[in-house]
Design a protein around this motif. Structure first.
Motif, mmCIF file in Angstrom:
data_model
loop_
_atom_site.group_PDB
_atom_site.id
_atom_site.type_symbol
_atom_site.label_atom_id
_atom_site.label_comp_id
_atom_site.label_asym_id
_atom_site.label_seq_id
_atom_site.Cartn_x
_atom_site.Cartn_y
_atom_site.Cartn_z
ATOM 1 N N LEU A 494 35.390 50.665 31.245
ATOM 2 C CA LEU A 494 36.257 49.730 30.523
ATOM 3 C C LEU A 494 36.556 48.495 31.367
ATOM 4 O O LEU A 494 36.540 47.362 30.874
ATOM 5 C CB LEU A 494 37.562 50.430 30.124
ATOM 6 C CG LEU A 494 37.441 51.572 29.102
ATOM 7 C CD1 LEU A 494 38.798 52.241 28.897
ATOM 8 C CD2 LEU A 494 36.884 51.071 27.780
ATOM 9 N N ARG A 495 36.816 48.703 32.624
ATOM 10 C CA ARG A 495 37.166 47.594 33.498
ATOM 11 C C ARG A 495 36.003 46.615 33.669
ATOM 12 O O ARG A 495 36.189 45.395 33.696
ATOM 13 C CB ARG A 495 37.611 48.122 34.859
ATOM 14 C CG ARG A 495 38.154 47.012 35.784
ATOM 15 C CD ARG A 495 38.683 47.556 37.096
ATOM 16 N NE ARG A 495 37.641 48.192 37.889
ATOM 17 C CZ ARG A 495 37.556 49.503 38.070
ATOM 18 N NH1 ARG A 495 38.456 50.309 37.516
ATOM 19 N NH2 ARG A 495 36.598 50.012 38.809
ATOM 20 N N SER A 496 34.788 47.167 33.801
ATOM 21 C CA SER A 496 33.630 46.301 34.038
ATOM 22 C C SER A 496 33.110 45.648 32.765
ATOM 23 O O SER A 496 32.272 44.742 32.835
ATOM 24 C CB SER A 496 32.500 47.118 34.684
ATOM 25 O OG SER A 496 32.058 48.134 33.804
ATOM 26 N N SER A 497 33.589 46.085 31.634
ATOM 27 C CA SER A 497 33.052 45.561 30.379
ATOM 28 C C SER A 497 34.147 44.947 29.510
ATOM 29 O O SER A 497 34.278 43.723 29.413
ATOM 30 C CB SER A 497 32.335 46.692 29.616
ATOM 31 O OG SER A 497 31.887 46.256 28.365
ATOM 32 N N TRP A 498 34.974 45.735 28.926
ATOM 33 C CA TRP A 498 35.909 45.252 27.923
ATOM 34 C C TRP A 498 37.125 44.568 28.512
ATOM 35 O O TRP A 498 37.727 43.689 27.866
ATOM 36 C CB TRP A 498 36.321 46.409 27.003
ATOM 37 C CG TRP A 498 35.185 46.782 26.103
ATOM 38 C CD1 TRP A 498 34.318 47.803 26.264
ATOM 39 C CD2 TRP A 498 34.768 46.077 24.943
ATOM 40 N NE1 TRP A 498 33.364 47.818 25.272
ATOM 41 C CE2 TRP A 498 33.626 46.758 24.428
ATOM 42 C CE3 TRP A 498 35.221 44.929 24.264
ATOM 43 C CZ2 TRP A 498 32.957 46.336 23.286
ATOM 44 C CZ3 TRP A 498 34.550 44.530 23.119
ATOM 45 C CH2 TRP A 498 33.431 45.228 22.638
#
Length: 598
Positions: A494-498
């Motif tokens: 989630l942190r690296s994408s959204w």
């Protein structure tokens, strides 16, 4: 008539010796006394004392001549003696007389004429023994010849069994049965011959004839279990798929052999060789009957143990190990005598070699994981085949947990290679797998896909250790730690994408900047959705958790952003509406389209 009288005189002497409680060998001394009596019966102590040893020896010679003529008339016959019950009884009576006479003569050793008679008696006994050996084989062969090859053992009593009928066992599931391959009258004839052969010093020859015939019976019975009887070389050269089928047949066969065939053979041996002064003939015969079949069965298991260590062989090797393990207590019971001990010891040695094979297979599994290098990125970040293989392999292996623990925890490795307890061995394999997956993760250029790949594979691993023996072996601490890793992969995804997408909505910029960020958000959102809709999340629960987590980040941020945008004083009436491409519901609908099942 005179010769008949002499024979009766000698027999009377032996009867008197028995009646007086003396050894029958005393008949010679009593005969010296009786030989002094005249035909009229007028006797005196002086006449008994004057009986000459020469007369006694003459009577012995005459009695031996009579026995020799009687026995020789049977020995020279071309037809089997046991083809006529009367002849067989008379022949046995004569043999008994001959053996008894030889015993009496040995007790009278020292006289030259007695020594001559004893030599003649021994020579006649040898001829008798050879003929009895032939008759023993004839009785067994006659029973075999009457066997109809289509008849099989039904497990039910047949009251119409004929005199010589042989019954052969077929594979059954109820092993609480005993095969009675010979009629009781046949066993009685064999026992009568065996008793005389042992008394005549031909116990080993009798055992040899008996065991050769019974081995043929076992070989015929074993062939009906469809074993191929492969040699060591043939096992090594056979395709593994063929050997898997042979192992299944082997396990069924060995169960039948040691639970039905061999116990039945032991009972038959005990009956045929009953009433013998020593049990060695019985034990030797039983060993000779069972040795060939046992050796054939054990050689197959040994060939498998010495074969390839390919990982896919583990499960059938474990089946063999457990079958031999079950076999050993039965061998302890059946093969308790000194003659059978080598067979039992060989089974124990083969079980150890099968254990060594299992350890070698685990080592090869480790090598297989190490040799599976990172190549091109696995499509969609799904569950890699190596993960499926290793986890299904370990889970299946742990169905034999007790045997694996016995092999890996308690059994020393005579080859000197490293041994590990089962739990340590499995943890080590899983660490190798995780290290291998970490290497494969680096083949992805997109960081979010790296974490999704690890999440997919980590979830699969966790599911495979839940509520089964594999999880029990690993322990609760391992499961908790692995679940924590899985949550970390989720968070990193989630942190690296959204989080980067949502960051475009978290701004307090002036109105123009808000409009620009909204456009950037839409473009980035569409791009990520298009990309991640092609990514793979096989597990339905994980797929829904990811969608829910994404919606939980995006929807509140987007709703707040649109609220701020609409509340901006720069917006007059509905001038800002054209820039708002999506409602919150539209975003959530697109999020529900993320990730493929496969």
């Amino acid at each position: 008539m005179a010769e008949a009288g002499d024979e009766n005189l000698y027999a009377a002497a032996r009867d008197i010796a028995r009646a007086l409680g003396k050894d029958p060998s005393a008949a010679g001394d009593i005969l010296q006394i009786l030989s002094g009596y005249g035909a009229t019966g007028n006797t005196s102590s002086n006449s008994r004392a004057s009986a000459s040893r020469g007369d006694s020896n003459l009577n012995l010679d005459r009695s031996l001549n009579l026995l020799e003529r009687q026995i020789s008339s049977y020995i020279v016959e071309d037809r089997p003696i046991w083809s006529d019950p009367v002849d067989s009884r008379n022949f046995l009576d004569a043999v008994d007389e001959l053996i008894a006479m030889a015993g009496d003569l040995r007790s009278m050793a020292g006289d030259k004429s007695v020594a001559i008679c004893l030599s003649r008696a021994d020579e006649l006994i040898q001829q008798v023994m050879f003929r009895l050996q032939e008759e023993f084989g004839y009785v067994m062969d006659r029973a075999t010849e009457s066997f109809d090859s289509d008849d099989e053992f039904s497990g039910e009593e047949d009251n119409d069994i004929t005199y010589d009928q042989v019954i052969v066992a077929r594979p059954v599931t109820d092993y609480k049965i005993v095969i009675e391959p010979l009629h009781s009258s046949v066993i009685g004839d064999l026992n009568a011959i065996a008793v005389r052969m042992v008394a005549g010093g031909f116990g080993k020859e009798c055992s040899r004839v008996y065991s050769s015939r019974r081995r043929e019976f076992l070989e015929e019975s074993l062939s009906r279990l469809h074993l191929r009887g492969l040699s060591m070389e043939e096992v090594q050269d056979s395709p593994w798929q063929d050997l898997e089928d042979e192992i299944d047949r082997w396990i069924k066969a060995v169960t039948m052999v040691f639970r039905v065939f061999f116990p039945s053979e032991r009972l038959l041996c005990d009956r045929v060789f009953s009433d013998l002064p020593v049990s060695s003939v019985t034990d030797l015969s039983f060993m000779e009957v069972c040795r060939g079949t046992t050796t054939q069965l054990l050689n197959f298991a040994d060939a498998i143990a010495l074969g390839s260590r390919l990982p896919e062989r583990l499960f059938k090797v474990m089946d063999l190990y457990e079958a031999v393990e079950d076999l050993i207590p039965r061998m302890e019971t059946l093969f308790s005598n000194k003659y059978c001990s080598p067979l039992k010891h060989e089974a124990v040695a083969i079980q150890k070699r099968l254990g060594e094979a299992v350890r070698g297979i685990f080592m090869e599994l480790e090598n297989l994981i190490r040799r599976d290098p990172p190549k091109s990125a696995f499509p969609g970040g799904g569950i890699h085949p190596i993960t499926r293989y290793v986890m299904n392999y370990l889970r299946a292996a742990c169905k034999s947990r007790q045997s694996l623990e016995q092999i890996l925890d308690h059994t020393g490795d005579v080859t000197g290679s490293e041994t590990r307890p089962l739990s340590v061995q499995i943890v080590w394999v899983l660490e190798l797998l995780e290290s291998n997956l970490e290497g494969k993760k680096r083949t992805y250029r997109d960081p979010p896909l790296c974490f999704l790949f690890m999440m997919n594979n980590g979830k699969y691993i966790l599911d495979k250790v839940t509520d089964n023996e594999l999880g029990s072996v690993l322990g609760e601490d391992w499961i908790v730690k692995h679940a924590a890793k899985l949550r970390q992969y989720h968070s990193n995804f989630l942190r690296s994408s959204w989080n980067q997408v949502v960051a475009l909505l978290r701004t307090e910029s002036p109105y123009p900047k808000l409009i620009e960020n909204l456009k950037l958000f839409k473009a980035r959102f569409d791009e990520v959705c298009l990309m991640q809709s092609e990514w793979v999340v096989t597990d339905e629960q994980l797929r829904e958790e990811l969608r829910s987590s994404i919606a939980g980040i995006v929807s509140p941020a987007y709703s707040s952003f649109i609220g701020r945008l609409k509340a901006s004083p720069e917006i007059n009436g509905r001038r800002g509406e054209p820039f708002i491409a999506y409602a919150v519901e539209d975003l959530e609908l697109k999020i529900k389209g993320l990730f493929k099942e496969r």
